[in-house]
Structure formats: structure tokens, C-alpha cells
Design a protein around this motif. Structure first.
Motif, short mmCIF file in Angstrom:
data_model
loop_
_atom_site.label_atom_id
_atom_site.label_comp_id
_atom_site.label_asym_id
_atom_site.label_seq_id
_atom_site.Cartn_x
_atom_site.Cartn_y
_atom_site.Cartn_z
N VAL A 262 0.86 -1.18 0.00
CA VAL A 262 0.00 0.00 0.00
C VAL A 262 0.91 1.23 0.00
CG1 VAL A 262 -1.77 1.31 1.24
CG2 VAL A 262 -1.88 -1.19 1.16
N LEU A 263 1.02 1.87 -1.14
CA LEU A 263 1.93 3.01 -1.27
C LEU A 263 1.25 4.30 -0.83
CD1 LEU A 263 3.59 2.08 -4.68
CD2 LEU A 263 4.31 1.46 -2.37
N VAL A 264 -0.05 4.40 -1.05
CA VAL A 264 -0.83 5.53 -0.55
C VAL A 264 -2.10 4.96 0.07
CG1 VAL A 264 -2.04 7.67 -1.13
CG2 VAL A 264 0.05 7.07 -2.37
N GLY A 265 -2.31 5.22 1.35
CA GLY A 265 -3.51 4.74 2.05
C GLY A 265 -4.31 5.92 2.57
N THR A 266 -4.96 5.71 3.70
CA THR A 266 -5.88 6.75 4.19
C THR A 266 -5.21 7.79 5.08
OG1 THR A 266 -6.43 5.24 5.99
CG2 THR A 266 -7.93 5.29 4.12
N SER A 267 -3.92 7.63 5.38
CA SER A 267 -3.31 8.48 6.40
C SER A 267 -3.05 9.92 5.94
CB SER A 267 -2.01 7.85 6.91
OG SER A 267 -1.09 7.76 5.85
N THR A 268 -3.00 10.17 4.64
CA THR A 268 -2.67 11.52 4.17
C THR A 268 -3.81 12.20 3.43
OG1 THR A 268 -1.61 10.47 2.26
CG2 THR A 268 -0.17 11.21 4.04
N ALA A 269 -5.04 11.70 3.58
CA ALA A 269 -6.21 12.33 2.95
C ALA A 269 -5.95 12.59 1.46
CB ALA A 269 -6.58 13.63 3.65
N ASP A 270 -5.37 11.59 0.78
CA ASP A 270 -5.02 11.78 -0.63
C ASP A 270 -6.22 11.49 -1.53
OD1 ASP A 270 -3.43 12.27 -2.90
OD2 ASP A 270 -1.68 11.49 -1.84
N ASP A 271 -6.05 11.69 -2.84
CA ASP A 271 -7.16 11.56 -3.78
C ASP A 271 -7.55 10.12 -4.06
OD1 ASP A 271 -7.57 14.41 -4.62
OD2 ASP A 271 -5.44 14.18 -5.01
N ALA A 272 -6.57 9.22 -3.97
CA ALA A 272 -6.83 7.83 -4.32
C ALA A 272 -5.87 6.94 -3.55
CB ALA A 272 -6.63 7.62 -5.83
N GLY A 273 -6.23 5.67 -3.41
CA GLY A 273 -5.30 4.69 -2.85
C GLY A 273 -4.39 4.20 -3.97
N ASN B 161 -15.71 13.91 -12.54
CA ASN B 161 -15.30 14.11 -11.15
C ASN B 161 -14.61 12.86 -10.59
OD1 ASN B 161 -15.67 15.67 -8.48
ND2 ASN B 161 -16.57 13.69 -8.03
N SER B 162 -15.18 11.70 -10.87
CA SER B 162 -14.61 10.45 -10.33
C SER B 162 -13.25 10.16 -10.96
CB SER B 162 -15.56 9.28 -10.59
OG SER B 162 -16.80 9.49 -9.95
N ILE B 163 -13.15 10.32 -12.27
CA ILE B 163 -11.90 10.00 -12.97
C ILE B 163 -10.79 10.97 -12.54
CG2 ILE B 163 -10.81 9.76 -15.25
CD1 ILE B 163 -13.69 9.16 -16.33
N SER B 164 -11.19 12.17 -12.16
CA SER B 164 -10.22 13.21 -11.80
C SER B 164 -9.24 12.77 -10.71
CB SER B 164 -10.97 14.45 -11.34
OG SER B 164 -10.08 15.41 -10.84
N ASP B 165 -9.69 11.96 -9.76
CA ASP B 165 -8.80 11.55 -8.67
C ASP B 165 -7.62 10.72 -9.18
OD1 ASP B 165 -9.76 12.82 -6.36
OD2 ASP B 165 -11.39 11.38 -6.17
N VAL B 166 -7.81 10.00 -10.28
CA VAL B 166 -6.69 9.26 -10.88
C VAL B 166 -5.70 10.24 -11.50
CG1 VAL B 166 -5.99 7.58 -12.64
CG2 VAL B 166 -8.06 7.18 -11.27
N TYR B 167 -6.21 11.23 -12.21
CA TYR B 167 -5.33 12.26 -12.78
C TYR B 167 -4.57 13.00 -11.69
CZ TYR B 167 -7.97 11.67 -17.16
OH TYR B 167 -8.55 11.16 -18.29
N ALA B 168 -5.26 13.25 -10.57
CA ALA B 168 -4.65 14.01 -9.48
C ALA B 168 -3.48 13.26 -8.84
CB ALA B 168 -5.69 14.36 -8.42
N MET B 169 -3.42 11.93 -9.04
CA MET B 169 -2.29 11.15 -8.53
C MET B 169 -1.19 11.02 -9.58
SD MET B 169 -3.41 10.47 -5.54
CE MET B 169 -2.06 9.47 -4.92
#
Ligand code: CO
Ligand code: CO
Length: 326
Positions: free
Chosen positions: A21-32, A66-74
Motif C-alpha cells: 500500500v503506497l498511498v492509504g488513508t493516512s494523508t487524505a489523498d485523492d486515491a489509494g 469528477n470520479s476519474i479526476s482523482d486518478v489524474y490528481a495522482m
């Protein structure tokens, strides 16, 4: 949900101890982000909401963008999506079809297909996507890795929350909402493709917590602060006048309260309506990008070449807190 309440309930969950798990819930990021191999990771995100515009096809398109945007944001590349939806029993099947078609065609514009989904009955319609993307593990753009001195850029104007609220209460007509709709249906694809060859240190998309809320997540993760110039931030036409008349959604007011409680300070010459606009809860908002100063102009140019106007709105600072200047 309210950002403060969400942070509180997430804190009580069991910790994530999987090294993949490289990005999880601890940093309020856009996606896991989950590592499959040394050179390949999955980017996973889900988002759905109730209709914010009358036209069902447009609602579907906005929800998908809006949903796809979180992938772009990563910094990721979307590869597929699943639909998640709730519809009232009495809803016209043609209306449901239009929502799904709006979503499917927006997904195609992003180069992906909606390959399944799940629906339930509910009195209030809801629609969105769970989106899967891919990324090289070394090229993940977290929201938490900005550096002092970075230039902050924003790729869409603010005000969609205020304008859609005004339309719902008939304060404005369809023509006055058109610019907001065109911003909301625009994919953040061009803004993300413009990352290429730029030293982007952090990125996120501006959605429900507003610019100030998502900027706060960015600076909190980086243990840094930010200074932004209210007059350099792009706003949708009409939004400031509506904010002056207090035509503002409840979520925006909550966002502003959270911002003030978490160290955002406004200079005395920033008018109160701008406080609200900077906290306005966005749907399918733009990317907020922290870029090394030497590459800021390159990013602006690469975005412009893709039809995206990236506005330089401020800088990341080493002292904590967010300062808003006029
Ligand atoms: Co996001
Ligand atoms: Co989201």
C-alpha cells in the motif's frame, strides 16, 4: 462528509500495514495506490453524489469527470471504471439511461470503459464511478509532498458550489450556469498530461472541501504552509456577486469554518465574500498543483497547449498555516 468529522472517524480504524500500500488513508489523498510490481501500481478511487444539475445526461457526465479526476490528481492513467448508482423506484428508465450514457460517454472521452457496476433503489438518485488507473510507483503524485518555494497553480475557476446552489433556488437561469457546467464536464486529462517533463512535487483536485480545504491537506501533509493571492485565483462569472448575497451552500460555510479553525488567516483587505468563494465546495474542480518554481512557466505553457488555463495563485511556505492576501 465534513473534513473534520471524517478525519476523526478514520483515525479510529486499524492501521494499514501492507508494504504494497503506497498511498492509504493516512494523508487524505485523492486515491489509494497499491503496488503490483516494482514498475506498476494500481490507483483506486470511488466517488458518487446526488444530481447537481437538472439534465440527467449532464449529471452523468459531471459525475464521471469528477470520479476519474482523482486518478489524474495522482499522476495516474485511468484504465477502467465501475458505476455505482441509486435510483428511485419511480424514476423514468429513460432518465436513468441518460445518466448512465452521460457517464459512459465521458469515460470514453477519458479513453476508458465502464465495465460493470451496481445499482440500488433509493429515494434520492446518486451516481458515480469507482475508477482504476495505473502508475509507475516512482511517479506517484501525492498531495503531501509539496516543498517550500513551490509555485501553486489551479487549473479551473472556483464557484461551482455557489452557482449550482443559486440555480436550484432559481436565483440564476440556465445561461448563467453554462460556464460552471462546462468547467465541471471538462476532464482533468489535459491538466494531468501537462505534468510531463515538469518537476511537479504535489497535486490534488479541488472538490468538496474547497480550495482552502484541499490546500490545507496539501500543506499539512508537507508540514509546510502556503500564501495565496485571492485576486489571482480564477472565479466563475457571477459567483462573487452571489457570495456577496450569501447564496452559498451549507458545505461551503462548513469548509470556511474548518479553514478558520485550522490556521487559515485572511488579510484585512480580503472581502468576506471572497472568504466564502475560496472555501466553496467544488464538484469536478480543477487540479491544484505544486511545482518547482523553475518549471512553473513550462507547466502553464504545456497546459495551455491542451486548452487548459493554469493560474498561478501563490506559493508553498516553510511557516505553517495558510495566509490569504488580497
Ligand atoms: Co480528489
Ligand atoms: Co474523491
Amino acid at each position: 462528509m465534513d473534513a473534520g468529522v471524517l478525519a476523526q472517524v478514520l483515525r479510529d480504524l486499524p492501521p494499514i500495514d501492507d508494504p504494497n500500500v503506497l498511498v492509504g488513508t493516512s494523508t487524505a489523498d485523492d486515491a489509494g495506490v497499491y503496488r503490483l510490481r516494482d514498475d506498476l501500481a494500481l490507483v483506486q478511487t470511488v466517488d458518487f453524489f446526488t444530481p447537481i444539475v437538472d439534465d440527467p445526461y449532464t449529471f452523468g457526465a459531471i459525475a464521471a469527470a469528477n470520479s476519474i479526476s482523482d486518478v489524474y490528481a495522482m499522476g495516474g492513467r485511468p484504465i477502467s471504471a465501475l458505476a455505482i448508482a441509486a435510483f428511485p423506484e419511480a424514476m423514468d428508465p429513460q432518465t436513468i439511461g441518460a445518466i448512465l450514457r452521460g457517464g459512459a460517454e465521458k469515460a470514453r472521452e477519458a479513453g476508458i470503459n465502464i465495465i460493470g457496476g451496481h445499482t440500488i433503489k433509493d429515494d434520492e438518485p446518486k451516481y458515480g464511478l469507482a475508477v482504476t488507473g495505473v502508475i509507475h510507483p516512482e511517479r506517484i503524485l501525492r498531495n503531501s509532498t509539496a516543498q517550500p518555494g513551490d509555485v501553486l497553480l489551479l487549473t479551473k475557476p472556483l464557484g461551482t458550489g455557489i452557482l449550482t446552489t443559486a440555480r436550484r433556488s432559481d436565483r440564476i437561469d440556465d445561461a448563467a450556469l453554462a460556464e460552471a457546467i462546462s468547467a465541471m464536464v471538462t476532464l482533468n486529462r489535459g491538466a494531468a498530461e501537462a505534468f510531463e517533463h515538469c518537476a511537479i512535487h504535489a497535486a490534488t483536485d479541488v472538490t468538496g472541501f474547497g480550495l482552502l480545504g484541499h490546500l490545507r491537506e496539501m500543506v499539512a501533509g508537507a508540514r509546510a504552509g502556503a500564501e495565496i493571492h485571492a485576486h489571482r485565483v480564477p472565479y466563475l462569472a457571477g459567483a462573487l456577486e452571489l457570495a456577496r448575497e450569501n447564496v452559498v451552500p451549507g458545505g461551503t460555510k462548513t469548509n470556511l469554518r474548518n479553514a478558520l479553525e485550522t490556521g487559515t488567516r485572511f488579510d484585512g483587505d480580503v472581502e468576506a465574500a471572497l472568504h466564502l468563494l475560496l472555501a466553496d465546495a467544488q464538484t469536478s474542480g480543477g487540479l491544484l498543483v505544486a511545482v518547482a518554481p523553475a518549471d512553473a512557466m513550462r507547466y502553464v505553457q504545456q497546459a495551455a497547449a491542451r486548452g487548459v488555463r493554469a493560474a498561478e495563485i501563490g506559493v508553498i511556505t516553510s511557516e505553517p498555516g495558510i495566509r490569504v492576501r488580497a
